[in-house]
Design a protein around this motif. Structure first.
Motif, mmCIF file in Angstrom:
data_model
loop_
_atom_site.group_PDB
_atom_site.id
_atom_site.type_symbol
_atom_site.label_atom_id
_atom_site.label_comp_id
_atom_site.label_asym_id
_atom_site.label_seq_id
_atom_site.Cartn_x
_atom_site.Cartn_y
_atom_site.Cartn_z
ATOM 1 N N LEU A 12 0.865 -1.493 -0.048
ATOM 2 C CA LEU A 12 -0.132 -0.296 -0.325
ATOM 3 C C LEU A 12 0.708 0.734 -0.409
ATOM 4 C CD1 LEU A 12 -3.031 -1.299 3.274
ATOM 5 C CD2 LEU A 12 -2.827 -0.924 -0.118
ATOM 6 N N GLY A 13 0.131 1.957 -0.299
ATOM 7 C CA GLY A 13 1.358 3.677 -0.596
ATOM 8 C C GLY A 13 1.104 3.975 0.827
ATOM 9 N N LEU A 18 -3.429 1.209 10.577
ATOM 10 C CA LEU A 18 -4.917 0.108 10.146
ATOM 11 C C LEU A 18 -5.909 0.385 9.275
ATOM 12 C CD1 LEU A 18 -3.928 -3.286 12.691
ATOM 13 C CD2 LEU A 18 -3.297 -2.690 10.087
ATOM 14 N N LYS A 19 -6.915 1.522 10.478
ATOM 15 C CA LYS A 19 -7.530 2.328 9.279
ATOM 16 C C LYS A 19 -7.146 2.853 8.285
ATOM 17 C CE LYS A 19 -10.637 5.691 11.047
ATOM 18 N NZ LYS A 19 -11.441 6.912 12.598
ATOM 19 N N GLY A 20 -6.290 3.355 8.320
ATOM 20 C CA GLY A 20 -5.935 4.031 6.614
ATOM 21 C C GLY A 20 -5.955 2.883 5.603
ATOM 22 N N VAL A 25 -7.998 -0.776 1.638
ATOM 23 C CA VAL A 25 -9.068 -2.557 0.460
ATOM 24 C C VAL A 25 -10.025 -2.226 0.754
ATOM 25 C CG1 VAL A 25 -8.339 -4.294 1.733
ATOM 26 C CG2 VAL A 25 -6.407 -2.652 2.079
ATOM 27 N N ARG A 26 -10.947 -2.497 1.501
ATOM 28 C CA ARG A 26 -12.420 -2.333 1.140
ATOM 29 C C ARG A 26 -13.213 -2.263 -0.264
ATOM 30 N NH1 ARG A 26 -14.958 -0.880 6.797
ATOM 31 N NH2 ARG A 26 -15.466 -2.806 8.117
ATOM 32 N N PRO A 27 -12.188 -0.710 -0.575
ATOM 33 C CA PRO A 27 -12.727 -0.079 -1.780
ATOM 34 C C PRO A 27 -13.041 -1.441 -2.933
ATOM 35 C CG PRO A 27 -12.363 1.564 -1.048
ATOM 36 C CD PRO A 27 -12.129 0.430 -0.319
ATOM 37 N N ILE A 28 -11.015 -1.961 -2.775
ATOM 38 C CA ILE A 28 -11.062 -2.481 -3.853
ATOM 39 C C ILE A 28 -12.028 -4.102 -4.117
ATOM 40 C CG2 ILE A 28 -8.919 -3.823 -4.142
ATOM 41 C CD1 ILE A 28 -6.862 -1.583 -3.640
ATOM 42 N N HIS A 49 0.464 -2.730 8.205
ATOM 43 C CA HIS A 49 -0.576 -1.583 8.104
ATOM 44 C C HIS A 49 -0.464 -0.866 6.619
ATOM 45 C CE1 HIS A 49 3.202 0.688 8.951
ATOM 46 N NE2 HIS A 49 2.270 1.991 8.507
ATOM 47 N N ARG A 50 0.869 -1.838 5.667
ATOM 48 C CA ARG A 50 1.409 -1.039 4.328
ATOM 49 C C ARG A 50 1.283 -2.287 3.797
ATOM 50 N NH1 ARG A 50 6.320 2.017 2.792
ATOM 51 N NH2 ARG A 50 4.689 1.885 0.944
ATOM 52 N N ARG A 51 1.008 -3.592 3.452
ATOM 53 C CA ARG A 51 0.833 -5.023 2.931
ATOM 54 C C ARG A 51 -0.625 -5.794 3.122
ATOM 55 N NH1 ARG A 51 6.693 -7.221 2.535
ATOM 56 N NH2 ARG A 51 4.954 -9.115 0.835
#
Length: 98
Positions: A12-13, A18-20, A25-28, A49-51
């Motif tokens: 992830l960018g 984890l909230k971010g 992830v949810r929309p994907i 949080h980034r993987r």
């Protein structure tokens, strides 16, 4: 009948919590489900949080149909600007497999 699964490892960018991560992830996952009528979920790296690992499963009457759907799902993940597709793993099963 053929069943196929795809596991994608994503980086992830600009995510710092984890909230971010959930917000990315949810929309994907929802788009995979909506566009391709597959089962999709976050299946790994849930404490980082980034993987993220996203799993996708599809069922069809022909192996080619399953591969086409999984190809399209992989392209969607690769084209998303907010993630980097690091690797994928596929499996294809037939109803005649023991």
């Amino acid at each position: 009948m053929f069943t196929g699964s795809l596991t994608a490892d994503l980086l992830l960018g600009d995510v710092h919590s984890l909230k971010g991560k959930r917000a990315v992830v949810r929309p994907i996952v929802a788009e995979l489900r909506r566009r391709f009528a597959v089962a999709a979920a976050e299946v790994g790296d849930q404490d980082l949080h980034r993987r993220v690992q996203v799993g996708v499963a599809a069922v069809a009457g022909e192996a080619g149909q399953v591969n086409d759907v999984l190809d399209a799902c992989e392209r969607l993940l690769a084209e998303r600007p907010e993630v980097t597709l690091l690797s994928t793993h596929r499996q294809l099963f037939s109803d005649t497999d023991c």
